[in-house]
Design a protein around this motif. Sequence first.
Motif, PDB file in Angstrom:
ATOM      1  N   PHE A 197       0.733  -1.065  -0.083  1.00  0.00           N
ATOM      2  CA  PHE A 197      -0.046  -0.074  -0.114  1.00  0.00           C
ATOM      3  C   PHE A 197       0.830   1.295   0.010  1.00  0.00           C
ATOM      4  CE2 PHE A 197      -2.155   3.385   2.480  1.00  0.00           C
ATOM      5  CZ  PHE A 197      -3.229   3.651   1.491  1.00  0.00           C
ATOM      6  N   VAL A 198       2.010   1.105   0.762  1.00  0.00           N
ATOM      7  CA  VAL A 198       2.850   2.384   0.869  1.00  0.00           C
ATOM      8  C   VAL A 198       3.966   2.450  -0.216  1.00  0.00           C
ATOM      9  CG1 VAL A 198       4.576   3.534   2.081  1.00  0.00           C
ATOM     10  CG2 VAL A 198       2.706   2.341   3.523  1.00  0.00           C
ATOM     11  N   PHE A 199       4.257   1.338  -0.872  1.00  0.00           N
ATOM     12  CA  PHE A 199       5.198   1.522  -1.975  1.00  0.00           C
ATOM     13  C   PHE A 199       4.330   1.842  -3.073  1.00  0.00           C
ATOM     14  CE2 PHE A 199       7.973  -1.652   0.400  1.00  0.00           C
ATOM     15  CZ  PHE A 199       8.918  -0.623   0.699  1.00  0.00           C
ATOM     16  N   ALA A 200       3.128   1.727  -3.255  1.00  0.00           N
ATOM     17  CA  ALA A 200       2.348   1.934  -4.613  1.00  0.00           C
ATOM     18  C   ALA A 200       2.283   3.368  -4.890  1.00  0.00           C
ATOM     19  CB  ALA A 200       0.940   1.535  -4.263  1.00  0.00           C
ATOM     20  N   LYS A 201       2.255   3.886  -4.063  1.00  0.00           N
ATOM     21  CA  LYS A 201       2.173   5.660  -4.352  1.00  0.00           C
ATOM     22  C   LYS A 201       2.794   6.607  -3.120  1.00  0.00           C
ATOM     23  CE  LYS A 201      -1.492   5.751  -7.509  1.00  0.00           C
ATOM     24  NZ  LYS A 201      -2.999   6.358  -7.789  1.00  0.00           N
ATOM     25  N   PRO A 202       3.838   6.349  -2.880  1.00  0.00           N
ATOM     26  CA  PRO A 202       4.576   7.164  -1.489  1.00  0.00           C
ATOM     27  C   PRO A 202       4.850   8.640  -1.734  1.00  0.00           C
ATOM     28  CG  PRO A 202       6.403   5.795  -2.759  1.00  0.00           C
ATOM     29  CD  PRO A 202       5.003   5.441  -3.395  1.00  0.00           C
ATOM     30  N   TYR A 203       4.772   9.030  -0.640  1.00  0.00           N
ATOM     31  CA  TYR A 203       5.340  10.408  -0.549  1.00  0.00           C
ATOM     32  C   TYR A 203       6.816  10.149   0.221  1.00  0.00           C
ATOM     33  CZ  TYR A 203       0.927  12.529  -1.140  1.00  0.00           C
ATOM     34  OH  TYR A 203      -0.451  12.806  -1.610  1.00  0.00           O
TER      35      TYR A 203
END
Length: 93
Positions: free
Chosen positions: A18-24
């Motif tokens: 979830f974080v790696f998909a579209k991270p800041y």
Amino acid sequence: MFEFPRVCRLVSKQDFQFVFAKPYKFAHQCFLVLYRPNPAIPRARLGLMIAKHHLKRAVDRNEVKRAIRESFRQHKETLKGLDIIVLMRRQWL
């Protein structure tokens, strides 16, 4: 008080994806911090990735992880609603 319960951790593969998909991103000399707001979870959650490649001894890796977890614990109220992954980039100074 000095705890890091399971509900405050990123534990599953789906949590990390979830974080790696579209991270800041936030980059530092030694660390890369990836984070993403998660409206489904009302608290902050932390995942750590400290590779043996960067710190050979388990004692050293554990020391770094303890320091990161302690900082997270002290600031988790201001980080509410974020899923955070901390990756080590190079040797701890």
